[in-house]
Design a protein around this motif. Structure first.
Motif, PDB file in Angstrom:
ATOM      1  N   ASN A 342       0.834  -1.199   0.000  1.00 31.24           N
ATOM      2  CA  ASN A 342       0.000   0.000   0.000  1.00 31.24           C
ATOM      3  C   ASN A 342       0.873   1.255   0.000  1.00 31.24           C
ATOM      4  OD1 ASN A 342       0.613   0.765   2.779  1.00 31.24           O
ATOM      5  ND2 ASN A 342      -0.805  -0.857   3.431  1.00 31.24           N
ATOM      6  N   ASP A 343       0.257   2.396  -0.197  1.00 34.73           N
ATOM      7  CA  ASP A 343       1.012   3.655  -0.349  1.00 34.73           C
ATOM      8  C   ASP A 343       1.828   3.983   0.890  1.00 34.73           C
ATOM      9  OD1 ASP A 343      -0.189   3.825  -2.799  1.00 34.73           O
ATOM     10  OD2 ASP A 343      -1.702   5.297  -2.202  1.00 34.73           O
ATOM     11  N   ILE A 350      10.783   3.821   1.337  1.00 36.05           N
ATOM     12  CA  ILE A 350      11.630   4.766   0.599  1.00 36.05           C
ATOM     13  C   ILE A 350      12.207   5.823   1.540  1.00 36.05           C
ATOM     14  CG2 ILE A 350      11.602   6.574  -1.176  1.00 36.05           C
ATOM     15  CD1 ILE A 350       9.681   4.876  -2.769  1.00 36.05           C
ATOM     16  N   THR A 351      11.394   6.295   2.482  1.00 34.08           N
ATOM     17  CA  THR A 351      11.899   7.269   3.453  1.00 34.08           C
ATOM     18  C   THR A 351      13.031   6.662   4.266  1.00 34.08           C
ATOM     19  OG1 THR A 351       9.741   8.366   3.618  1.00 34.08           O
ATOM     20  CG2 THR A 351      11.284   8.707   5.434  1.00 34.08           C
ATOM     21  N   TYR A 352      12.875   5.419   4.674  1.00 35.54           N
ATOM     22  CA  TYR A 352      13.928   4.744   5.441  1.00 35.54           C
ATOM     23  C   TYR A 352      15.202   4.609   4.614  1.00 35.54           C
ATOM     24  CZ  TYR A 352      16.614   1.056   7.704  1.00 35.54           C
ATOM     25  OH  TYR A 352      17.636   0.336   8.274  1.00 35.54           O
ATOM     26  N   GLU A 353      15.079   4.125   3.366  1.00 34.06           N
ATOM     27  CA  GLU A 353      16.264   3.912   2.531  1.00 34.06           C
ATOM     28  C   GLU A 353      17.007   5.223   2.261  1.00 34.06           C
ATOM     29  OE1 GLU A 353      14.654   0.014  -0.011  1.00 34.06           O
ATOM     30  OE2 GLU A 353      14.700   2.006  -0.946  1.00 34.06           O
ATOM     31  N   VAL A 365       9.020  10.947   2.190  1.00 32.94           N
ATOM     32  CA  VAL A 365       8.049  10.606   1.146  1.00 32.94           C
ATOM     33  C   VAL A 365       6.723  10.271   1.813  1.00 32.94           C
ATOM     34  CG1 VAL A 365       7.513   9.052  -0.764  1.00 32.94           C
ATOM     35  CG2 VAL A 365       9.882   9.744  -0.348  1.00 32.94           C
ATOM     36  N   GLN A 366       5.672  10.967   1.430  1.00 31.71           N
ATOM     37  CA  GLN A 366       4.346  10.753   2.000  1.00 31.71           C
ATOM     38  C   GLN A 366       3.544   9.755   1.142  1.00 31.71           C
ATOM     39  OE1 GLN A 366       3.270  11.910   4.888  1.00 31.71           O
ATOM     40  NE2 GLN A 366       5.117  13.160   5.268  1.00 31.71           N
ATOM     41  N   PRO A 367       2.551   9.089   1.745  1.00 33.99           N
ATOM     42  CA  PRO A 367       1.689   8.175   0.970  1.00 33.99           C
ATOM     43  C   PRO A 367       1.049   8.868  -0.238  1.00 33.99           C
ATOM     44  CG  PRO A 367       1.320   7.856   3.310  1.00 33.99           C
ATOM     45  CD  PRO A 367       2.235   9.035   3.194  1.00 33.99           C
TER      46      PRO A 367
END
Length: 374
Positions: A342-343, A350-353, A365-367
């Motif tokens: 899911n979003d 992606i935010t973690y990476e 990065v937001q949903p």
């Protein structure tokens, strides 16, 4: 002097042989695991019948060999019979012995054929619970088609699995007892094979095909299996853990999974703006569950097959490119599309990476960004 040496040598050989027998006896308990299904019990019984016949034949053959070696040895002055092949036994043994062997084979094969048909012929006149089993490099996906639930099952890394390293998973395949279950097998990439000995069968999961098997568990317990088809670098990291529970406990588990699914969908669909810390924490957990198998917990990967994410031009580059490769995958490589997440999950990963290890980009990065990129 030579005679004494010979006696001592024989004694040493006898002691060595007895020691070997003791070591073998210590391992006598190793056998197939106790079956958890009626068909599996029939397979087990055929195995035991085969072993009993083989043991009997082994004793007969070894007895003849040992007798011949002792009584027909040269030191006793025995003279080889040059006309044995012309005797009645010498002529007919070439027919009698193969006939006996064939009789033994047919005894085993007739039972095996009956059981094999029972394993592969899925009951058609009864209501079965359907579970779709999909093999991935390198994890399992279980779809409970009658309940609308999907479970992803991955191995538990070393340090978290204790003595069950490469034998434990994060999410088990939970199944009810006394229920006929049809397994639909397929693969998303390469050939895999679903194998749990207590369930009676091993079935290949082939890309583009759906094959079926069935089982009916007759007791509760935890049963461990693995992928039995060499499917790539981390074939060993595809264990299977089946947890058999009573129908009542299974229904409770189903209700809990459905509630979690609804809660996750509502959370992902909310218009909440997440903080970087919240996304980072959630992304770390998701990354270690879904991505670390290839790219490693430390982000260093296993080049060239699995490139490092730490310092990667994609990860520290434009967010649009990062989103694109996560959503669409990369053709010709092991990087598959993760669009099924899911979003919120994709935004968290992606935010973690982009902020883990040495990737201190500061990006969030937001949903809603993921939704727009789909």
């Amino acid at each position: 002097m030579c005679r004494r040496f010979t006696i001592v040598s024989r004694l040493l050989l006898l002691i060595t042989g007895l020691t070997g027998v003791q070591s073998t006896q210590a391992e006598y308990g190793i056998n197939f695991p106790t079956p958890a299904a009626d068909v599996a019990q029939e397979i087990y019984d055929i195995h035991m019948l085969t072993m009993q016949i083989a043991t009997f034949l082994l004793l007969v053959v070894f007895s003849i060999v040992i007798y011949s070696l002792y009584f027909h040895r040269k030191s006793r002055g025995y003279q080889a019979d040059q006309n044995f092949h012309n005797t009645w036994f010498g002529n007919w043994s070439w027919v009698i012995v193969p006939a006996l062997v064939l009789g033994v084979d047919l005894t085993i094969a007739s039972n095996a054929d009956t059981v094999l048909k029972k394993v592969w012929d899925v009951p058609k006149d009864e209501k079965l619970m359907d579970v779709k089993v999909t093999g991935h490099q390198w994890w399992w996906e279980f779809d409970y088609l009658d309940h609308g639930i999907k479970v992803e099952s991955r191995f538990v890394p070393k340090g978290k699995s204790g003595d069950l390293y490469l034998r434990e998973v994060d999410n088990r395949l939970v199944l009810p007892t006394n229920t006929k279950i049809r397994f639909l097998h397929t693969s998303a990439d390469v050939n895999h094979a679903f194998w749990v000995p207590e369930l009676a069968f091993k079935k290949d999961a082939i890309p583009g095909y759906v094959t079926e098997t069935w089982s009916e568990l007759n007791r509760e317990g935890v049963f461990r299996g693995q992928c039995a088809e060499l499917c790539g670098t981390w074939h060993s990291r595809m264990p299977i853990v089946v947890e058999a529970v009573s129908p009542e406990k299974f229904q409770e588990w189903i209700n809990n999974q459905q509630a979690l699914k609804v809660a996750a969908a509502e959370e992902a669909a909310s218009s909440k703006t997440w903080s970087q810390n919240e996304l980072f924490t959630k992304g770390k957990e998701l990354f270690e569950t879904k991505c670390a198998a290839c790219h490693q917990v430390n982000g260093m990967g296993l080049p060239p097959a699995f490139p490092p994410l730490n310092g990667s031009p994609v990860v520290i580059g434009p967010i649009e490119g990062h989103l694109k490769i996560v959503l669409n995958g990369k053709p010709g490589t092991a990087m598959q599309s993760w669009a099924a997440l899911n979003d919120l999950e994709i935004a968290a990963i992606i935010t973690y990476e982009r902020n883990a290890w040495d990737n201190k980009t500061g990006d969030t990065v937001q949903p809603s960004d993921v939704k727009q990129a789909r």
